[in-house]
Design a protein around this motif. Sequence first.
Motif, PDB file in Angstrom:
ATOM      1  N   THR A  77       0.824  -1.211   0.000  1.00  0.00           N
ATOM      2  CA  THR A  77       0.000   0.000   0.000  1.00  0.00           C
ATOM      3  C   THR A  77       0.854   1.255   0.000  1.00  0.00           C
ATOM      4  O   THR A  77       0.636   2.177  -0.798  1.00  0.00           O
ATOM      5  N   VAL A  78       1.835   1.330   0.887  1.00  0.00           N
ATOM      6  CA  VAL A  78       2.672   2.518   0.979  1.00  0.00           C
ATOM      7  C   VAL A  78       3.487   2.718  -0.293  1.00  0.00           C
ATOM      8  O   VAL A  78       3.570   3.830  -0.833  1.00  0.00           O
ATOM      9  N   HIS A  79       4.075   1.663  -0.817  1.00  0.00           N
ATOM     10  CA  HIS A  79       4.968   1.804  -1.964  1.00  0.00           C
ATOM     11  C   HIS A  79       4.224   1.970  -3.279  1.00  0.00           C
ATOM     12  O   HIS A  79       4.823   2.357  -4.283  1.00  0.00           O
ATOM     13  N   ALA A  80       2.930   1.692  -3.292  1.00  0.00           N
ATOM     14  CA  ALA A  80       2.141   1.902  -4.506  1.00  0.00           C
ATOM     15  C   ALA A  80       1.661   3.336  -4.626  1.00  0.00           C
ATOM     16  O   ALA A  80       1.252   3.768  -5.704  1.00  0.00           O
ATOM     17  N   GLY A  81       1.702   4.091  -3.550  1.00  0.00           N
ATOM     18  CA  GLY A  81       1.160   5.444  -3.559  1.00  0.00           C
ATOM     19  C   GLY A  81       2.128   6.467  -4.123  1.00  0.00           C
ATOM     20  O   GLY A  81       3.353   6.302  -4.055  1.00  0.00           O
ATOM     21  N   THR A  82       1.591   7.543  -4.679  1.00  0.00           N
ATOM     22  CA  THR A  82       2.444   8.587  -5.227  1.00  0.00           C
ATOM     23  C   THR A  82       3.081   9.455  -4.143  1.00  0.00           C
ATOM     24  O   THR A  82       3.962  10.266  -4.439  1.00  0.00           O
ATOM     25  N   ALA A  83       2.694   9.290  -2.891  1.00  0.00           N
ATOM     26  CA  ALA A  83       3.405   9.978  -1.806  1.00  0.00           C
ATOM     27  C   ALA A  83       4.865   9.551  -1.755  1.00  0.00           C
ATOM     28  O   ALA A  83       5.701  10.240  -1.158  1.00  0.00           O
ATOM     29  N   THR A 121      17.599   3.077  -7.389  1.00  0.00           N
ATOM     30  CA  THR A 121      16.972   2.924  -6.072  1.00  0.00           C
ATOM     31  C   THR A 121      15.546   2.401  -6.206  1.00  0.00           C
ATOM     32  O   THR A 121      15.130   1.509  -5.455  1.00  0.00           O
ATOM     33  N   VAL A 122      14.795   2.959  -7.157  1.00  0.00           N
ATOM     34  CA  VAL A 122      13.415   2.523  -7.380  1.00  0.00           C
ATOM     35  C   VAL A 122      13.381   1.041  -7.724  1.00  0.00           C
ATOM     36  O   VAL A 122      12.514   0.291  -7.256  1.00  0.00           O
ATOM     37  N   ARG A 123      14.334   0.596  -8.530  1.00  0.00           N
ATOM     38  CA  ARG A 123      14.374  -0.817  -8.934  1.00  0.00           C
ATOM     39  C   ARG A 123      14.478  -1.729  -7.715  1.00  0.00           C
ATOM     40  O   ARG A 123      13.751  -2.722  -7.615  1.00  0.00           O
ATOM     41  N   TRP A 124      15.344  -1.382  -6.769  1.00  0.00           N
ATOM     42  CA  TRP A 124      15.485  -2.227  -5.581  1.00  0.00           C
ATOM     43  C   TRP A 124      14.190  -2.238  -4.770  1.00  0.00           C
ATOM     44  O   TRP A 124      13.724  -3.305  -4.346  1.00  0.00           O
ATOM     45  N   ILE A 125      13.593  -1.074  -4.572  1.00  0.00           N
ATOM     46  CA  ILE A 125      12.362  -0.989  -3.792  1.00  0.00           C
ATOM     47  C   ILE A 125      11.264  -1.840  -4.428  1.00  0.00           C
ATOM     48  O   ILE A 125      10.576  -2.621  -3.754  1.00  0.00           O
ATOM     49  N   ILE A 126      11.087  -1.693  -5.742  1.00  0.00           N
ATOM     50  CA  ILE A 126      10.018  -2.403  -6.443  1.00  0.00           C
ATOM     51  C   ILE A 126      10.246  -3.911  -6.414  1.00  0.00           C
ATOM     52  O   ILE A 126       9.319  -4.692  -6.151  1.00  0.00           O
ATOM     53  N   CYS A 127      11.476  -4.347  -6.667  1.00  0.00           N
ATOM     54  CA  CYS A 127      11.746  -5.785  -6.718  1.00  0.00           C
ATOM     55  C   CYS A 127      11.573  -6.439  -5.353  1.00  0.00           C
ATOM     56  O   CYS A 127      11.052  -7.552  -5.254  1.00  0.00           O
ATOM     57  N   VAL A 128      11.998  -5.753  -4.297  1.00  0.00           N
ATOM     58  CA  VAL A 128      11.848  -6.321  -2.961  1.00  0.00           C
ATOM     59  C   VAL A 128      10.379  -6.309  -2.536  1.00  0.00           C
ATOM     60  O   VAL A 128       9.892  -7.271  -1.937  1.00  0.00           O
ATOM     61  N   ALA A 178      13.802 -10.756  -5.100  1.00  0.00           N
ATOM     62  CA  ALA A 178      14.214  -9.840  -4.033  1.00  0.00           C
ATOM     63  C   ALA A 178      15.660 -10.093  -3.628  1.00  0.00           C
ATOM     64  O   ALA A 178      16.446  -9.153  -3.440  1.00  0.00           O
ATOM     65  N   HIS A 179      16.031 -11.371  -3.506  1.00  0.00           N
ATOM     66  CA  HIS A 179      17.406 -11.697  -3.132  1.00  0.00           C
ATOM     67  C   HIS A 179      18.377 -11.338  -4.252  1.00  0.00           C
ATOM     68  O   HIS A 179      19.480 -10.830  -3.985  1.00  0.00           O
ATOM     69  N   ALA A 180      17.990 -11.585  -5.495  1.00  0.00           N
ATOM     70  CA  ALA A 180      18.865 -11.261  -6.620  1.00  0.00           C
ATOM     71  C   ALA A 180      19.104  -9.763  -6.722  1.00  0.00           C
ATOM     72  O   ALA A 180      20.236  -9.302  -6.980  1.00  0.00           O
ATOM     73  N   GLU A 181      18.060  -8.980  -6.526  1.00  0.00           N
ATOM     74  CA  GLU A 181      18.199  -7.532  -6.602  1.00  0.00           C
ATOM     75  C   GLU A 181      19.024  -7.002  -5.437  1.00  0.00           C
ATOM     76  O   GLU A 181      19.859  -6.101  -5.613  1.00  0.00           O
ATOM     77  N   THR A 182      18.827  -7.571  -4.262  1.00  0.00           N
ATOM     78  CA  THR A 182      19.622  -7.156  -3.110  1.00  0.00           C
ATOM     79  C   THR A 182      21.093  -7.497  -3.326  1.00  0.00           C
ATOM     80  O   THR A 182      21.982  -6.713  -2.966  1.00  0.00           O
ATOM     81  N   ALA A 183      21.361  -8.645  -3.937  1.00  0.00           N
ATOM     82  CA  ALA A 183      22.742  -9.026  -4.232  1.00  0.00           C
ATOM     83  C   ALA A 183      23.362  -8.070  -5.252  1.00  0.00           C
ATOM     84  O   ALA A 183      24.544  -7.716  -5.152  1.00  0.00           O
ATOM     85  N   ARG A 184      22.554  -7.632  -6.233  1.00  0.00           N
ATOM     86  CA  ARG A 184      23.058  -6.667  -7.225  1.00  0.00           C
ATOM     87  C   ARG A 184      23.474  -5.367  -6.538  1.00  0.00           C
ATOM     88  O   ARG A 184      24.552  -4.825  -6.803  1.00  0.00           O
ATOM     89  N   VAL A 185      22.631  -4.882  -5.634  1.00  0.00           N
ATOM     90  CA  VAL A 185      22.963  -3.658  -4.904  1.00  0.00           C
ATOM     91  C   VAL A 185      24.201  -3.882  -4.041  1.00  0.00           C
ATOM     92  O   VAL A 185      25.075  -3.012  -3.944  1.00  0.00           O
TER      93      VAL A 185
END
Length: 310
Positions: A45-51, A90-97, A105-112
């Motif tokens: 819910t929080v991450h889907a909002g434009t806030a 940054t957005v990519r990590w948030i969205i994937c997790v 989620a683990h693959a994206e975290t490993a990339r970061v």
Amino acid sequence: MTRPPLRARLLSALAGDPDGTPSWVRALADGDDRGYFADGGAAWTVHAGTATFVAGIRALLIQALHPGAMAGVHDFSRYREDPIGRLTGTVRWIICVTYGSTEQAHAETARVGRLHQRVSGTYSTDAGPRSYSASDATLVEWVHLAFTEAFLGAHQRWGGPIPGGADAYVREWAQAGRLMHVADPPESEAALRSRMDAYLDRGELVSDARVAEVVRFLRDVRFTGSMRLAYRVLFAAAVASLPRRYRKLLGLRRTLLPVVTATRIVLAVSSRALGSGPRAQDFARQRHRRLQNAMNTDGSAIPSAADEVS
């Protein structure tokens, strides 16, 4: 030249793709489990909002106050030359997790994590040089705390109700902190704010020339046209929504303009534009439907992230 529609400009800034469907977004439909966070839950819910547009700016301002985090940004970040690229990373990590399977989620975290391996150096303090590394426990914790506080605070001001309330969001997003090796991340709003206040009380947060440089940059990111005007509103909103102690340390003041109302208008227009096409959560729901159909066919249970969390 015809200007791209607003949705394309927003998605280019957020996802690096005018359609909002780079390969890592399409991959949200893949995977063999539901991921770490439930559809309709606090994190979704929080991450889907434009806030989140305000939250991203607010998080960067707060994070910059830690001299170790600031040194890493100053020495290694591409934000001056490629602010959009830095944002989309940054957005990519948030969205994937948030919306991906546990594998994604683990693959994206490993990339970061691989990107962070080279981030180390020294910075000056009154007591002399001090070393820093992106893997330092204190820095990793501070970044997680600042992110959680910013996204929660912005949503509380400009978003709707959070399923389970603020504590549910902090508790859910603690899992992202654990993925980044944060030891004992807070799991309630009170614990979050207490942990952050401790940094202030210990005098670990400072404002210097490097912080002032970041603030100047964030105040005037190189957007054009209506995006430029909208960004100025969002920056003013981030400043106005900051807890007073952080705003004072950053040397920022609230604008006299009706920023809360102006921000609601900007976010409403952005929401309508983004809602005219598929978004990240739509691809995640494709994965959920596929898994649900498979369960209905063979009677097996859908794997959940809870099974993987010790």
